[in-house]
Design an enzyme around this catalytic site. Sequence first.
Site, mmCIF file in Angstrom:
data_model
loop_
_atom_site.group_PDB
_atom_site.id
_atom_site.type_symbol
_atom_site.label_atom_id
_atom_site.label_comp_id
_atom_site.label_asym_id
_atom_site.label_seq_id
_atom_site.Cartn_x
_atom_site.Cartn_y
_atom_site.Cartn_z
ATOM 1 N N GLY A 202 53.095 38.517 -13.728
ATOM 2 C CA GLY A 202 52.807 37.136 -14.077
ATOM 3 C C GLY A 202 54.006 36.439 -14.692
ATOM 4 N N TYR B 81 46.518 26.962 -14.829
ATOM 5 C CA TYR B 81 46.606 28.373 -15.210
ATOM 6 C C TYR B 81 45.287 29.102 -14.944
ATOM 7 C CZ TYR B 81 47.391 32.514 -18.091
ATOM 8 O OH TYR B 81 47.513 33.813 -18.533
ATOM 9 N N LYS C 200 44.325 31.944 -11.949
ATOM 10 C CA LYS C 200 43.796 33.255 -12.325
ATOM 11 C C LYS C 200 42.452 33.516 -11.649
ATOM 12 C CE LYS C 200 47.073 34.644 -15.054
ATOM 13 N NZ LYS C 200 47.906 35.816 -14.683
ATOM 14 N N LEU D 99 47.289 36.869 -26.099
ATOM 15 C CA LEU D 99 47.933 38.159 -26.341
ATOM 16 C C LEU D 99 48.805 38.088 -27.584
ATOM 17 C CD1 LEU D 99 49.007 39.056 -22.693
ATOM 18 C CD2 LEU D 99 47.032 39.912 -23.952
#
Length: 325
Positions: free
Chosen positions: A176, A226, A230, A253
């Site tokens: 990614g 985004y 996904k 994250l």
Amino acid sequence: MLAINPVTAVTRILPGSGTCTGDSSSALGKRQHSANMPGRKNHLGATLLPAPLRRRRRAEPGLAGPRAEARRRQRCRPCPVPPCRRSLSMAADRDGRGGSGRTCFVLGASGATGRVLLRELLSRRLFARVTLIGRRRLSLGEEDSGVAEQAVVDFERLGQHAAAFQGHDVGFCCLGTTRARAGADGFVRVDRDYVAQAAELARAGGCKHFVLESSRGANQHSRFLYLRVKGEVENLVQAVGFDRCTILRPAVLLCKRQESRPMEWVVQQFLGAVAWIFPTAYSVPVETVARAMVASVLQPGKGKVEVLENGAIHQLGKAVPQQGT
């Protein structure tokens, strides 16, 4: 001179007899006498047993009734070992290599999650061979060079590198980029097109289990680029037809980036503080995501396609012990 009869002056209590001799008017004699009196009832109307018999019943669990015995056995029952922990220890002992001949490949091993995942795979020796597929070679230690292989590919001509995807049992994909780094078109090309083509090559090469790192909120109908990309790549990977497909949807994250992302750093600092109160709500450490990816391979699947949201990632990541524990 006053004569004292030692027989009446000394109070003697005969244990287990239910009666007492001597001066029964003393406090000790009264307590012992009432406690040992058979047929005496308590405040609920239940008949009390003599004290020695009551003590004997308390000392023998078998005489306390089936419920007490069941509770005692429940307390003594050994704690079950999670399936992934058993699989982890069994895999580490098998053939001295930990993989029983199984192989895997990793896409995106240079990224934040991919680096941690690679460290987990190499340190635990879960696979006999780990192939890193990427645009450039990575620096590895000498002890890992015997297990890890590297295949340098051109993602724009990925079909010419089908040999790199041959003969693997499991495929891990952490590939990614970001829109700020690659632009809108570059982001779509990397996060959707490259991943979907790699999945097709892996399935053609014999891969049975594909593990994909996606994102929370992934939805092909989202108005955000985004999340829409996904969601699209999730559908494309599922359509390939793997025997088993695991999709992880982590929240933000928590990691240390190699490149500078000021806004993301600010968000991570804020969510890192929030995680002390709501640990599974808005964020997840990359170490937990990597361990959850490993655990998804070790434990039996719940279906052909399994989607793990952020809370499930936290739970699954904790099931795999950290290194050194």
